[in-house]
Design an enzyme around this catalytic site. Structure first.
Site, PDB file in Angstrom:
ATOM      1  N   HIS A 157      10.632 -23.142  10.010  1.00  0.00           N
ATOM      2  CA  HIS A 157       9.728 -23.831  10.947  1.00  0.00           C
ATOM      3  C   HIS A 157       8.247 -23.709  10.601  1.00  0.00           C
ATOM      4  O   HIS A 157       7.476 -24.601  10.916  1.00  0.00           O
ATOM      5  CB  HIS A 157       9.951 -23.291  12.369  1.00  0.00           C
ATOM      6  N   ARG A 176       9.420 -32.535  12.346  1.00  0.00           N
ATOM      7  CA  ARG A 176       8.460 -32.229  13.418  1.00  0.00           C
ATOM      8  C   ARG A 176       7.672 -30.945  13.122  1.00  0.00           C
ATOM      9  O   ARG A 176       6.550 -30.764  13.609  1.00  0.00           O
ATOM     10  CB  ARG A 176       9.175 -32.121  14.767  1.00  0.00           C
ATOM     11  N   HIS A 177       8.255 -30.072  12.316  1.00  0.00           N
ATOM     12  CA  HIS A 177       7.560 -28.817  11.993  1.00  0.00           C
ATOM     13  C   HIS A 177       6.396 -29.035  11.037  1.00  0.00           C
ATOM     14  O   HIS A 177       5.429 -28.278  11.050  1.00  0.00           O
ATOM     15  CB  HIS A 177       8.557 -27.803  11.429  1.00  0.00           C
ATOM     16  N   GLY A 200      -1.166  -4.946   9.141  1.00  0.00           N
ATOM     17  CA  GLY A 200      -2.442  -4.992   8.417  1.00  0.00           C
ATOM     18  C   GLY A 200      -2.389  -6.001   7.285  1.00  0.00           C
ATOM     19  O   GLY A 200      -3.328  -6.804   7.102  1.00  0.00           O
ATOM     20  N   MET A 201      -1.305  -5.986   6.535  1.00  0.00           N
ATOM     21  CA  MET A 201      -1.143  -6.944   5.433  1.00  0.00           C
ATOM     22  C   MET A 201      -1.166  -8.384   5.963  1.00  0.00           C
ATOM     23  O   MET A 201      -1.782  -9.263   5.355  1.00  0.00           O
ATOM     24  CB  MET A 201       0.164  -6.693   4.680  1.00  0.00           C
ATOM     25  N   ASP A 238       0.871  -1.177   0.000  1.00  0.00           N
ATOM     26  CA  ASP A 238       0.000   0.000   0.000  1.00  0.00           C
ATOM     27  C   ASP A 238       0.909   1.229   0.000  1.00  0.00           C
ATOM     28  O   ASP A 238       2.119   1.127  -0.238  1.00  0.00           O
ATOM     29  CB  ASP A 238      -1.012  -0.048   1.165  1.00  0.00           C
ATOM     30  N   CYS A 298       3.219  -2.889   3.967  1.00  0.00           N
ATOM     31  CA  CYS A 298       2.351  -1.755   4.323  1.00  0.00           C
ATOM     32  C   CYS A 298       3.130  -0.918   5.331  1.00  0.00           C
ATOM     33  O   CYS A 298       4.352  -1.064   5.427  1.00  0.00           O
ATOM     34  CB  CYS A 298       1.000  -2.230   4.863  1.00  0.00           C
ATOM     35  N   GLY A 299       2.470  -0.043   6.054  1.00  0.00           N
ATOM     36  CA  GLY A 299       3.203   0.810   6.987  1.00  0.00           C
ATOM     37  C   GLY A 299       3.884   0.011   8.082  1.00  0.00           C
ATOM     38  O   GLY A 299       5.055   0.224   8.404  1.00  0.00           O
ATOM     39  N   THR A 300       3.148  -0.924   8.669  1.00  0.00           N
ATOM     40  CA  THR A 300       3.678  -1.711   9.780  1.00  0.00           C
ATOM     41  C   THR A 300       3.978  -3.168   9.410  1.00  0.00           C
ATOM     42  O   THR A 300       4.670  -3.860  10.158  1.00  0.00           O
ATOM     43  CB  THR A 300       2.656  -1.762  10.924  1.00  0.00           C
TER      44      THR A 300
HETATM   45  C1  RB5 Z   1      -1.872   3.028   6.232  1.00  0.00           C
HETATM   46  O1  RB5 Z   1      -1.834   4.322   6.733  1.00  0.00           O
HETATM   47  C2  RB5 Z   1      -1.466   2.034   7.306  1.00  0.00           C
HETATM   48  O2  RB5 Z   1      -2.516   1.896   8.217  1.00  0.00           O
HETATM   49  C3  RB5 Z   1      -1.119   0.715   6.690  1.00  0.00           C
HETATM   50  O3  RB5 Z   1      -0.066   0.886   5.798  1.00  0.00           O
HETATM   51  C4  RB5 Z   1      -0.664  -0.381   7.626  1.00  0.00           C
HETATM   52  O4  RB5 Z   1       0.319   0.066   8.477  1.00  0.00           O
HETATM   53  C5  RB5 Z   1      -1.713  -1.126   8.309  1.00  0.00           C
HETATM   54  O5  RB5 Z   1      -1.449  -2.068   9.056  1.00  0.00           O
END
Ligand code: RB5
Length: 152
Positions: free
Chosen positions: A98, A132-133, A70-71, A8, A65-67
């Protein structure tokens, strides 16, 4: 090996750099966007990448994505997808060894481009240990198939 990529607006620079890096390493890349810096909803991109994997068109996927969170939440709703949000090398390696993860999720606002390239490379180069995995991964699939808690 064919790698599906998607991002994103929080991960465009990283996704584009990963695409170039994987191509330089000889991997085939399937880029599901985005292609320009504009706000999109990350589940819309996650589903495209995951669909290409469960259909067999692509072997693994990388979503940014940003973090990365979310993805990974969206991707893990797709049957057959095991997505791992990673921000350091050990997790990127062991989620392949694993968990047999087929999607790596990265945070464009969490890690730099250099680290993202290294994690992507580890993810595509590392195999699954099995043994085992395999049994544990089978149990994840069983949760997916039964809806989770009915048999707990
Ligand atoms: C978009 O602003 C942000 O929410 C998205 O990239 C992501 O970090 C969501 O988990």
């Amino acid at each position: 090996m064919k790698i599906a990529l998607g991002c994103d607006h929080g991960g465009l620079e990283h996704k584009n750099a990963i695409a170039e890096h994987l191509k330089d390493l000889g991997y085939e890349v399937c880029d599901f966007g985005i292609y320009e810096q504009k706000p999109v909803d990350y589940p819309d991109i996650a589903i495209k990448v995951c669909k290409s994997i469960v259909s067999g068109e692509c072997d693994r996927g990388i979503l940014v994505c940003g973090t990365g969170i979310g993805m990974s939440l969206a991707a893990n709703k797709v049957k057959g997808i095991r997505a791992a949000a990673c921000s350091e090398h050990f997790s990127a390696k062991y989620t392949r060894l694993h968990n047999d993860s087929n999607v790596l999720c990265l945070g464009g606002r969490v890690i730099g481009v250099g680290t993202a390239l290294e994690l992507a490379e580890i993810f595509v180069k590392t195999g699954f240990e099995g043994g085992r995995h395999q049994n544990r991964v089978n149990k994840i699939t069983e949760i997916e198939n039964t809806g989770g808690i009915e048999n707990a």
